[in-house]
Write an enzyme that holds these catalytic residues in place. Sequence first.
Site, PDB file in Angstrom:
ATOM      1  N   GLY A 221       0.833  -1.204   0.000  1.00  0.00           N
ATOM      2  CA  GLY A 221       0.000   0.000   0.000  1.00  0.00           C
ATOM      3  C   GLY A 221       0.863   1.248   0.000  1.00  0.00           C
ATOM      4  N   SER A 222       0.322   2.316   0.573  1.00  0.00           N
ATOM      5  CA  SER A 222       1.010   3.615   0.478  1.00  0.00           C
ATOM      6  C   SER A 222       2.138   3.727   1.509  1.00  0.00           C
ATOM      7  CB  SER A 222      -0.008   4.735   0.695  1.00  0.00           C
ATOM      8  OG  SER A 222      -0.496   4.664   2.018  1.00  0.00           O
ATOM      9  N   THR A 225       0.844   4.850   5.112  1.00  0.00           N
ATOM     10  CA  THR A 225       0.212   3.753   5.855  1.00  0.00           C
ATOM     11  C   THR A 225       1.268   2.709   6.234  1.00  0.00           C
ATOM     12  OG1 THR A 225      -1.846   4.161   4.680  1.00  0.00           O
ATOM     13  CG2 THR A 225      -1.684   2.086   5.842  1.00  0.00           C
ATOM     14  N   GLU A 243       5.661  -3.488   1.020  1.00  0.00           N
ATOM     15  CA  GLU A 243       5.814  -3.171  -0.408  1.00  0.00           C
ATOM     16  C   GLU A 243       5.025  -1.896  -0.630  1.00  0.00           C
ATOM     17  OE1 GLU A 243       5.743  -2.440  -3.691  1.00  0.00           O
ATOM     18  OE2 GLU A 243       4.528  -4.128  -4.367  1.00  0.00           O
ATOM     19  N   CYS A 277       2.181  -0.026  -8.404  1.00  0.00           N
ATOM     20  CA  CYS A 277       3.241   0.564  -7.573  1.00  0.00           C
ATOM     21  C   CYS A 277       4.480   0.852  -8.409  1.00  0.00           C
ATOM     22  CB  CYS A 277       3.539  -0.328  -6.375  1.00  0.00           C
ATOM     23  SG  CYS A 277       3.776  -2.044  -6.788  1.00  0.00           S
TER      24      CYS A 277
HETATM   25  P1  NDP Z   1      -3.507   2.585   1.994  1.00  0.00           P
HETATM   26  O1  NDP Z   1      -2.060   2.311   1.971  1.00  0.00           O
HETATM   27  O2  NDP Z   1      -3.986   3.577   2.987  1.00  0.00           O
HETATM   28  O3  NDP Z   1      -4.318   1.222   2.258  1.00  0.00           O
HETATM   29  C1  NDP Z   1      -3.840  -0.051   1.930  1.00  0.00           C
HETATM   30  C2  NDP Z   1      -4.382  -1.057   2.930  1.00  0.00           C
HETATM   31  O4  NDP Z   1      -3.960  -0.719   4.251  1.00  0.00           O
HETATM   32  C3  NDP Z   1      -5.890  -1.133   2.970  1.00  0.00           C
HETATM   33  O5  NDP Z   1      -6.284  -2.476   3.176  1.00  0.00           O
HETATM   34  C4  NDP Z   1      -6.223  -0.284   4.197  1.00  0.00           C
HETATM   35  O6  NDP Z   1      -7.463  -0.628   4.722  1.00  0.00           O
HETATM   36  C5  NDP Z   1      -5.085  -0.645   5.132  1.00  0.00           C
HETATM   37  N1  NDP Z   1      -4.801   0.321   6.198  1.00  0.00           N
HETATM   38  C6  NDP Z   1      -5.040   1.649   6.213  1.00  0.00           C
HETATM   39  N2  NDP Z   1      -4.585   2.196   7.359  1.00  0.00           N
HETATM   40  C7  NDP Z   1      -4.029   1.189   8.088  1.00  0.00           C
HETATM   41  C8  NDP Z   1      -3.353   1.114   9.354  1.00  0.00           C
HETATM   42  N3  NDP Z   1      -3.160   2.189  10.108  1.00  0.00           N
HETATM   43  N4  NDP Z   1      -2.910  -0.088   9.758  1.00  0.00           N
HETATM   44  C9  NDP Z   1      -3.068  -1.183   9.000  1.00  0.00           C
HETATM   45  N5  NDP Z   1      -3.702  -1.182   7.811  1.00  0.00           N
HETATM   46  C10 NDP Z   1      -4.165  -0.001   7.345  1.00  0.00           C
HETATM   47  O7  NDP Z   1      -3.947   2.961   0.534  1.00  0.00           O
HETATM   48  P2  NDP Z   1      -5.212   3.815   0.044  1.00  0.00           P
HETATM   49  O8  NDP Z   1      -6.210   2.878  -0.429  1.00  0.00           O
HETATM   50  O9  NDP Z   1      -5.692   4.787   1.070  1.00  0.00           O
HETATM   51  O10 NDP Z   1      -4.542   4.608  -1.155  1.00  0.00           O
HETATM   52  C11 NDP Z   1      -3.761   5.770  -0.860  1.00  0.00           C
HETATM   53  C12 NDP Z   1      -2.568   5.895  -1.772  1.00  0.00           C
HETATM   54  O11 NDP Z   1      -1.714   4.760  -1.622  1.00  0.00           O
HETATM   55  C13 NDP Z   1      -2.891   5.897  -3.249  1.00  0.00           C
HETATM   56  O12 NDP Z   1      -3.204   7.179  -3.662  1.00  0.00           O
HETATM   57  C14 NDP Z   1      -1.619   5.375  -3.883  1.00  0.00           C
HETATM   58  O13 NDP Z   1      -0.745   6.447  -4.099  1.00  0.00           O
HETATM   59  C15 NDP Z   1      -1.029   4.475  -2.819  1.00  0.00           C
HETATM   60  N6  NDP Z   1      -1.238   3.043  -3.061  1.00  0.00           N
HETATM   61  C16 NDP Z   1      -0.140   2.303  -3.367  1.00  0.00           C
HETATM   62  C17 NDP Z   1      -0.279   0.958  -3.628  1.00  0.00           C
HETATM   63  C18 NDP Z   1       0.896   0.111  -3.997  1.00  0.00           C
HETATM   64  O14 NDP Z   1       0.738  -0.899  -4.660  1.00  0.00           O
HETATM   65  N7  NDP Z   1       2.097   0.442  -3.564  1.00  0.00           N
HETATM   66  C19 NDP Z   1      -1.585   0.294  -3.618  1.00  0.00           C
HETATM   67  C20 NDP Z   1      -2.682   1.155  -3.224  1.00  0.00           C
HETATM   68  C21 NDP Z   1      -2.480   2.478  -2.971  1.00  0.00           C
HETATM   69  P3  NDP Z   1      -8.438   0.514   5.361  1.00  0.00           P
HETATM   70  O15 NDP Z   1      -8.504   1.598   4.356  1.00  0.00           O
HETATM   71  O16 NDP Z   1      -9.714  -0.196   5.620  1.00  0.00           O
HETATM   72  O17 NDP Z   1      -7.785   0.909   6.639  1.00  0.00           O
END
Ligand code: NDP
Length: 471
Positions: A221-222, A225, A243, A277
Amino acid sequence: MSDYGLIINGKKVFSNNTFSVINPANERVVAECPIASKEQLNEAVSAAAIAFKTWSAESDNIKAEACGNISAAITEHAEELAHLLTLEQGKPLNGAGSRFELGGAAGWAGYTSTLSLPVKTIQDDDNARILQTRKPIGVVGSILPWNWPLMIGVWHVLPAIRSGNTVVMKPSPYTPLSTLRMAEIMNECLPPGVLNCVAGEDELGQWMTEHPDIQKIIFTGSIPTGKRVMSSSSATLKRLTLELGGNDAGIVLDDVDPATVAPGIIEGAFLNNGQTCAALKRLYVHESVHDELCEKLTEVANAVPMGDGLNEDNLQGPIQNKMQYDKVVGLYEDAKANGGKVLCGGNIPDEPGYFMPYTLMTNVTDGMRIVDEEQFGPLLPIIKYSDINDVLEKANGLETGLGGSVWSSDIERASDIASKLECGTAWVNQHGPIAPNVPFGGVKCSGIGVEFAEEGLHEYTTIQVVNVTKV
Ligand code: NDP
């Protein structure tokens, strides 16, 4: 109530609390998704902890066979899963869309079944026998994003169970339905409790990172986060694979043939609508080929049909969610206000759905938001340069370091420049290809650890040394 269930201890479990999953192509509700309570998360973790005792002790053959069976089950259900994925994620069925993702998921699962963790003999002589084994860690928490939910789900789960761990996975609230269904299908190949799947909003991910009975987190994810995951995992000293995001630079040298490289650049930038990503997110082009390449890139980008991904003709779908759409449009507007020139796209349709055509912008520079921030959408800044050392400094100047690429007719020259990029994977004359036998991961703030191949499997293990003296 929802037709979709959480998967806990091999059973489909329902919840009275649900949230609506939105189809980004038309903003209509696809279905309701169950919200797991804290008690249900605890049940999932405890089912995984109990299953760990027997699963970790199973023979290697049984674990490999289960992974192979999962690959076959994904293939068998690929069409059903692909439709569900397109409905909730937006990506087209065709092209590098949902069917492609399901093919990749099955392929990765199959390859993972062939990996192994051999015992390493460090010393075996008259003095001592020292053996190094790799043991599973315990319960793995998998936290998933919304861009490639099923493929990344397989990347998280398969190496975990192949090496003897058990799993609690959590899809993104934007794309939970296909993951819940895939977990149900995978469970037909596994003993109860080995793979559990919980869905929800907001707090669930954090509860997982804080949970004392989860020993490892794999998170995609981001970057912000990812930092929160690392911080809240520290109290229980969890193992982590992170990642995270990238802002990959592509550098086009002065010797390219623009018509030859243009299709690969568009593919590398706009794979999955740019929501990848390791997509190409900043394109640096030598001034001598800049104008001609811009022309060729525009031709290729304009030829891609956009619309509802369920229509078999479309090869570009909507941006996955409103938050992301607003972010990408915001970067586009900011670039335009600061002198950016729109080569193509940008004419954002005023209709339901989060559509934005492939958009190329020139007359932009480092220091502008469109270059410095990860767009994660169908928007590519093209920056003209004259000096390769200057451009390398810019390419390496951000906190990210996932991928990068160099484009040239001279692959030795390009490889030399590629090796100077500060990133986990440096491509030449391509951007983005990955494979299950090639380790993949980021440097700097783009992540910790790697996925895929033996190196990726090792991340789900700890080393134990058995040291026998013979004297
Ligand atoms: P996030 O990184 O916020 O979310 C990814 C996952 O983490 C979701 O399942 C989310 O679930 C979970 N999450 C969020 N907060 C927490 C926490 N504190 N502890 C544990 N898990 C958590 O991505 P977003 O969907 O908000 O997208 C935001 C930005 O991230 C995008 O604009 C993009 O730039 C980037 N991104 C990058 C990715 C990659 O492949 N590297 C993939 C997706 C997004 P929940 O929201 O229910 O908390």
